[in-house]
Design an enzyme around this catalytic site. Sequence first.
Site, PDB file in Angstrom:
ATOM      1  N   HIS A 133      52.604  47.781  36.462  1.00  0.00           N
ATOM      2  CA  HIS A 133      53.242  48.358  37.649  1.00  0.00           C
ATOM      3  C   HIS A 133      54.576  48.945  37.209  1.00  0.00           C
ATOM      4  CE1 HIS A 133      55.370  48.504  41.450  1.00  0.00           C
ATOM      5  NE2 HIS A 133      56.102  47.436  41.172  1.00  0.00           N
ATOM      6  N   TYR A 163      59.291  51.501  46.456  1.00  0.00           N
ATOM      7  CA  TYR A 163      60.317  50.615  46.997  1.00  0.00           C
ATOM      8  C   TYR A 163      61.596  50.786  46.184  1.00  0.00           C
ATOM      9  CZ  TYR A 163      58.941  47.327  43.247  1.00  0.00           C
ATOM     10  OH  TYR A 163      58.643  46.745  42.043  1.00  0.00           O
ATOM     11  N   ASP A 215      33.095  25.239  61.804  1.00  0.00           N
ATOM     12  CA  ASP A 215      32.105  24.829  62.796  1.00  0.00           C
ATOM     13  C   ASP A 215      30.729  25.147  62.238  1.00  0.00           C
ATOM     14  OD1 ASP A 215      32.416  27.599  63.048  1.00  0.00           O
ATOM     15  OD2 ASP A 215      32.074  27.578  65.218  1.00  0.00           O
TER      16      ASP A 215
END
Length: 815
Positions: free
Chosen positions: A225, A259, A543
């Site tokens: 990255h 960013y 469940d």
Amino acid sequence: MAAQPKVAIIGAGIVGCALSDELTARGWTDVTVLEQGPLFATGGSTSHAPGLVFQTNGSKTMTEFARYTVEKYSALTLDGQWCFHQVGGLEVATSPERLAEIQRRHGWLTSWGVDSRVLTPEESAALHPLLDPERVLGGFHIPSDGLAKALRASEAQARLATARGARFHPHHTVTGIETTGDRVSAVVTDQGTFPADIVVSCAGFWGPRIGRMVGQPVPLVPMAHQYARTTELPLLAGRNDERTEASWPILRNQDAGLYYRELVDRIGIGSYAHRPMPVSLDGVAHPSESEMPSSLDFTEADFEGAWADSLALLPSLADTKIEEGFNGIFSFTSDGMPLMGESPKVQGFWLAEAVWVTHSAGVAKAMAEWLVDGRPGTDVHECDVNRFEEVQLAPSYVRERSCQSFAEVYDILHPLQPAELPRPLRTSPFHARQEALGAVLLEGGGWERPHWYEANAGLPEVAGVPGRNDWASRYWSPIAGAEALVTRERVALYDMTPLKRLEVTGPEALAFLQRLTTNQLDKPVGSVTYTLLLDAAGGVRSDLTIARLETERFQIGANGNLDLDWLRRRLPGDGSVQVRDITAGTCCLGVWGPRARDLVQPLTDTDFSHQGFGYFKAKQAYLGDVPVTAMRLSYVGELGWEIYTTADLGARLWDTLWEAGQELGVIAAGRSAFNSLRLEKGYRSWGHDMTTEHNPYEAGLGFAVRRNKEHFTGKAALEGISDETVTRRLTPLVVQDKQSVVMGHEPVYVDGRPVGYVTSAAYGYTIDAPLAYAWLPAEHAAPGTPVEIEYFGAKVAALTAAEPLFDPEMSRIRR
């Protein structure tokens, strides 16, 4: 007092250090941390992490992990220096689609209890003056976000752990893990052997290498990255010092995959805007050979687009250039989530991998709770390493999906949006028939799942299905509404094959299942029971529907691989019970609708009448030439059966039912209609509507608990809890505007104050209104209470309702 277990943690990055602190704080002080590199700049991902902590996430679990990370690191210092600097977070929208998305993200954080605010372009630029407000359509501000100093936080936590008795050993490369029987017993390093009762791999992108030592797949991909740093920016000169580093919010331009953070008088830029760069571990240096083995050479060509987009958003960067950059390695998984939990292969071998700095303290806390208390306080089913099917562990699958996960990390993803590759992977025996009917296939768990059929486009009911807004109309068609209405009016076939099926056999099978489940299973052969798996604290783990097909043979309809793992871990050691996954070798069609009996009865000599084949019963039969197990169950609230056979006879089963049903107007129907019908009937979906964070009474499932059973897991924790005592409830909502079909995770308001969040939602075609289920405080759950759902920034009016919304007398199922 029982002797403390010896715990060995592999890796002294931020996750390993955080875990050592969390464990020792809970009294487990016999902790040894083994690190192949130096302390604490180990050379792994922590060493180069830019430290931006953004809490926004569509996953409640991941947001809670990040929130705890912020809380914990904000309280830490190292030699008087901060470990977390709460400068806030700012996301900006440069497209109309992203502007809508930040409204949705604001809804997530409101649902999960984190303060945030949507901003105008001018307000955004006021918070971050480098922004060009002309390039921005809006912003999203999270005041509690900020910068984590990863190495400081690691060392600060390690010091706390050491003070309680933990030991840290640098330059110890793990070369093997010893086992005694099926349990870990020691970790072998190049500097010696360390006895251990529990081993936790916190090795980051080196995790797959550690996993191979015990035969445990660690399905992550090391990925490079890009991160770069500019030269000095004149506008920042004198603004920050080396101690504070930053004063403006950390910034994301997700439209461009970028960013930003201040670095005193420079700007750090991270980019996801480049091609995925998977890295082979064979090409990564050992820390003894490189000071920073996780830092690879910067590939300038991959950063050209990122730099151009940065100059457009932050024009003053034109006064700088890229001073240095690197391609840093970190971990990606096929679904973008961490890998947590105990190996199913070797007892005592645990994983805490693919964890970013953002979530590090939260993951460590959950792991420590899991180890010490037996369960994490936060639901972690999305992160459990045992969540994957075997086919999803194939190296080629992991690599391809992880690369896609990287490419989509900042994308706007619809909750129904399927992965693209590799597909098709798992198909039911009905697949060819479905394709011939124009099935629109989405994907889940590797399975191709029809959501509606283009062959039904000519149904007259299509014209009466109301439209919906742009977001809700993606991966949807009005055909789905018609399929739901036809199910209510005639009969439809639903492919239920992808649902997990387990077989439990043996002389102690009944006793085994009785101990683990809440309902009474000691019933005659041919009985089917709806029941729950609870953890020791009474939280709903799953469940199940359990059919007693023979005295010592039960078939379980489960929710996924975590149920299989839960059962297998609890098998008696004497071989008196066996658990087998029969999903791949079998298939299932749901035959549901008021004419279901008219379809199946002429095909068999077995009595399918209401008197002869009651609700929640099972029978072996032949439909035409096909031997089947038929269970009178209905997840859509209509007369009908789940019909099972072996995979080799699946096509024959489909053809038999399809041909016989033509004169009855049979259709094939997909999961979109199915979800609408089950919500009208109030049937829960585990993992969406309830998790381990909820008890049965809160979830409206107290009817599945038999307190007069001698013992079952979680029984003691339910003492004193009832429908009358719960303080929150899973509550049905009816939305007043027919166009406002919400999708899930939206916040719910009462009197202008957020009080809960939506779990599942769909349009209820039978009752002709959008529906949602939501967790609400009990005092606001009474039927008829006005509420509002925040949907893309707008407030949508709804009313709480009594359930079930459809056929409360159960007359349609029991006919």
